[in-house]
Write an enzyme that holds these catalytic residues in place. Structure first.
Site, PDB file in Angstrom:
ATOM      1  N   PHE A 303      -0.343   5.537   0.793  1.00  0.00           N
ATOM      2  CA  PHE A 303      -1.036   5.947  -0.430  1.00  0.00           C
ATOM      3  C   PHE A 303      -0.181   7.072  -1.039  1.00  0.00           C
ATOM      4  CE2 PHE A 303      -5.502   4.228  -0.134  1.00  0.00           C
ATOM      5  CZ  PHE A 303      -5.303   3.461   0.996  1.00  0.00           C
ATOM      6  N   ASP A 304       0.685   6.693  -1.968  1.00  0.00           N
ATOM      7  CA  ASP A 304       1.738   7.631  -2.369  1.00  0.00           C
ATOM      8  C   ASP A 304       1.235   8.790  -3.224  1.00  0.00           C
ATOM      9  OD1 ASP A 304       3.400   6.100  -0.918  1.00  0.00           O
ATOM     10  OD2 ASP A 304       4.585   5.327  -2.571  1.00  0.00           O
ATOM     11  N   TYR A 388      11.484   4.961  -1.180  1.00  0.00           N
ATOM     12  CA  TYR A 388      11.229   4.274  -2.450  1.00  0.00           C
ATOM     13  C   TYR A 388      11.262   5.236  -3.626  1.00  0.00           C
ATOM     14  CZ  TYR A 388       9.751  -0.483  -3.670  1.00  0.00           C
ATOM     15  OH  TYR A 388       9.723  -1.794  -4.078  1.00  0.00           O
ATOM     16  N   ASP A 588     -19.129   8.828 -23.390  1.00  0.00           N
ATOM     17  CA  ASP A 588     -17.751   9.223 -23.096  1.00  0.00           C
ATOM     18  C   ASP A 588     -17.283   8.379 -21.911  1.00  0.00           C
ATOM     19  OD1 ASP A 588     -15.357  10.457 -22.805  1.00  0.00           O
ATOM     20  OD2 ASP A 588     -16.145  12.472 -22.449  1.00  0.00           O
TER      21      ASP A 588
HETATM   22 CU   LIG Z   1       8.351  -3.039  -3.052  1.00  0.00          CU
END
Ligand SMILES: [Cu+2]
Length: 648
Positions: A303-304, A388, A588
């Protein structure tokens, strides 16, 4: 050249500008004086505590709201998380709240310390010798990797990491080319000690090196001539602090350790009115689940945003930015986990790009083509999350379009394959180098404020006309707009069968043809998760269950997988909030979009991956009276390379 972005005498800029270095330092100092910071406290993040919308809207007529910081703190000794709100102007800690049972985002310092801890571990060194025959840890790379949660007691109660390890053959080689497949150390980040080394089947290191660095590649192509972009009169944007004006657009750039780049208070000039479109746009989460059930691969699902911090991992583009033209950079002011100032110089890049034809028509009877070139404003940042890279690009166009694009690049998460084996769950990308199938799911939160906050969302489906007397040729089709009344009604996936899109409208403001003003949301590439619904990572990433979610605005609902996804047991975020099934019409609204990239690796993604692109588009649809780019003037004629004259 100056254009007053802030039309009042109040100094200090827009209320949503990120904290300055001085403000971050002041917030840290106030927290220290408050007596709650111990030698084992880590500052996970210190960012702007955004003022209430009403206060922002009252500005600049009213004074700028008091500046406040929001801090997440974690004490390693007591394994305890706290949230604090600090009044910077008032020099006090306004609130101090324990958040029991959570593990906040891992800090960059922990990435570095975790690597050192593994390399210093006698147990790890012994395993290294057993698996590789090598006793020298100087060439070992240890990527932290979040531990996840697989239902064990320690997943809930300890602050853990389960790194992946690689072995370079020399100090500057692409280290990812040689994964150490069979060793997974487990690190307690509170004690910063290896608590065990999980050993799996031994697998030889892949035999070949494969590099991408310019000084390691060898022969490079020599037939590229220079391509220069010149802007002799300077850029067309105007900047004050983190506020930007470009042609008809105005907005504020934000940045924080968790989300990275954010956009705020985006408005478009229309006549003599600045019309609001987006109040806040942000990446709220992303998760990368891997599809290999093997014992060394099955726990990989990063979970970056919530586990690593997209802003914390942001690149300083001072050192590597390949944008062309005149670039304006913005710095990010963060903290180290010990509260020291952390400057990410040039974290955000802004520039203009030529984007081909904006519009064209040739009236053949007049023999006179009218053509306009499109120019877009690009605001971007790039984050490196271990192997990555993610580039985040917001584009603003002259025709009112707003585009978000993620560029996925960097190095695949690789494993080693035994000689002669082709693992079924991915692809060989080189001899004995293996990349498992995986997906990247992003979630973006769009707090839309179309001409004010009172908005509705319509789901737009294209349907064929009914067969019958009024459709004798069967050629008819039309749109069916469903105004979404409740959260449960809003949950939806893309539908190719109905060319589904969504439209945000303001029912209280009608356009020139009597319809509510609107902006359409047009999805780009997408996919659904291929892991089983009961897969561990999916419990924690409920936001992948639907592409679209609409909620009523709530200032504390910011992250699709909840505030603390690291080692969470799941059920938080969009899944929890929308269970209340709140009304969403004429209020909203916040539009949440989940989009996934299914990555089936290929040899061409190795050793470094050419960028893949994914995103979405917001397109005015009855927001303006006519083509808002009708007033763009033609470009001056250019001389063609052949020496002849050429228009555009
Ligand atoms: Cu990939």
């Amino acid at each position: 050249m100056s254009l007053p972005l802030v039309q009042c005498a109040v100094s200090g800029g827009h209320p949503l500008e990120p904290l300055s270095a001085a403000e971050v330092a002041a917030a840290v100092a106030i927290l220290r004086r408050g007596g709650k910071i111990t030698p084992t406290t880590r500052f996970v993040s210190v960012s702007l505590h955004e003022p209430a919308k009403a206060l922002v809207h009252a500005f600049p007529g009213a004074n700028r709201p008091p500046r406040k910081a929001f801090a997440v703190l974690f004490d390693n000794a007591s394994n305890a998380c706290h949230e604090a709100v600090v009044s910077i102007d008032g020099h006090e800690v306004e609130s101090w709240r324990p958040i029991p049972g959570v593990q906040p985002t891992m800090t960059v310092d922990e990435q570095v310390e975790c690597e050192a801890a593994v390399l210093a571990s006698a147990e790890f060194r012994a395993a290294l010798v057993r698996h590789t025959g090598i006793d020298d840890t100087r060439l070992v790379m240890v990527d932290i990797w979040s531990a996840g949660n697989y239902g064990s007691e320690e997943d809930r109660t300890r602050r853990l990491a389960r790194p992946l390890c690689f072995l370079r053959s020399d100090p500057t080689e692409n280290g990812y080319a040689r994964p150490i497949e069979g060793i997974r150390p487990v690190v307690d980040l509170n004690t910063m000690k290896v608590i065990r080394v999980e050993e799996h089947a031994q697998c030889p290191l892949p035999p070949g090196a494969c590099n991408y660095a310019a000084d390691r590649v060898g022969d490079q192509r020599r037939d590229i001539k220079p391509l220069e972009i010149t802007q002799p009169e300077g850029p067309s944007f105007i900047v004050e602090g983190y506020q930007v004006a470009w042609q008809n657009w105005k907005f504020v750039i934000g940045f924080n350790a968790r989300e990275g780049l954010t956009l705020h208070h985006l408005r478009h000039r229309d006549g003599d009115e600045d019309r609001s479109i987006l109040y806040r746009a942000s990446l709220t989460e992303m998760v990368v689940p891997y599809g290999d059930p093997g014992e060394t691969q099955r726990r990989k699902n990063a979970f970056d945003v919530g586990e690593y911090g997209m802003g914390m991992c942001a690149n300083s583009l001072e050192l590597g930015c390949d944008c062309l033209g005149l670039i304006r950079y913005f710095d990010a002011h963060l903290t180290t986990s010990r509260g020291e100032p952390l400057l990410v110089k040039n974290a955000i890049c802004m520039h203009e790009e030529d984007f081909g034809i904006l519009w064209k028509h040739t009236d053949r009877r007049l023999g006179k083509p009218e053509v306009r070139r499109s120019r877009r404003l690009v605001v971007s940042s790039v984050s490196t999350v271990e192997n990555y890279e993610y580039g985040f690009f917001w584009y603003l166009y002259q025709d009112g379009n707003i585009q978000f694009e993620v560029k996925l690049t960097g190095v695949l998460s690789l494993g080693a394959a035994p000689p002669g084996e082709t693992p079924p769950w991915g692809a060989l990308v080189a001899d004995q180098v293996y990349a498992p199938n995986h997906q990247h799911f992003f979630n973006v939160r769009l707090d839309v404020d179309l001409d004010g906050s009172d908005n509705s969302v319509q789901q737009i489906d294209v349907v064929p006309g009914d067969a019958g007397a009024d459709n004798p040729f069967g050629n008819a089709f039309l749109t069916r707009a469903t105004t979404l009344a409740t959260e449960s009604a809003s949950l939806a996936n893309l539908s190719l069968e109905s060319a589904r899109s969504w439209k945000i409208v303001n029912p209280g403001r009608l356009n020139a043809v009597g319809q509510p003003v609107g902006y359409r949301f047009l999805p780009g590439d997408n996919c659904i998760p291929f892991a089983a619904p009961q897969a561990w990572w999916r419990k924690r990433a409920g936001f992948v269950d639907h592409h679209v979610w609409v909620t009523p605005f709530h200032p504390e609902e910011r992250f699709a997988a909840g505030d603390y996804p690291n080692q969470s047991s799941g059920g938080d975020g969009l899944v929890r909030w929308t269970a209340a099934d709140r009304p969403i019409a004429s209020t909203d609204v916040v539009f949440w979009y989940t989009f996934g990239h299914t990555h089936l690796p290929r040899p061409e993604d190795y050793p470094v991956m050419p960028a893949a692109y994914i995103g979405f588009l917001l397109k005015p649809s009855g927001f303006f009276t006519m083509n808002p780019a009708n007033d763009v003037p033609p470009s001056p004629p250019k001389v063609a390379a052949s020496g002849g004259s050429c228009c555009h």
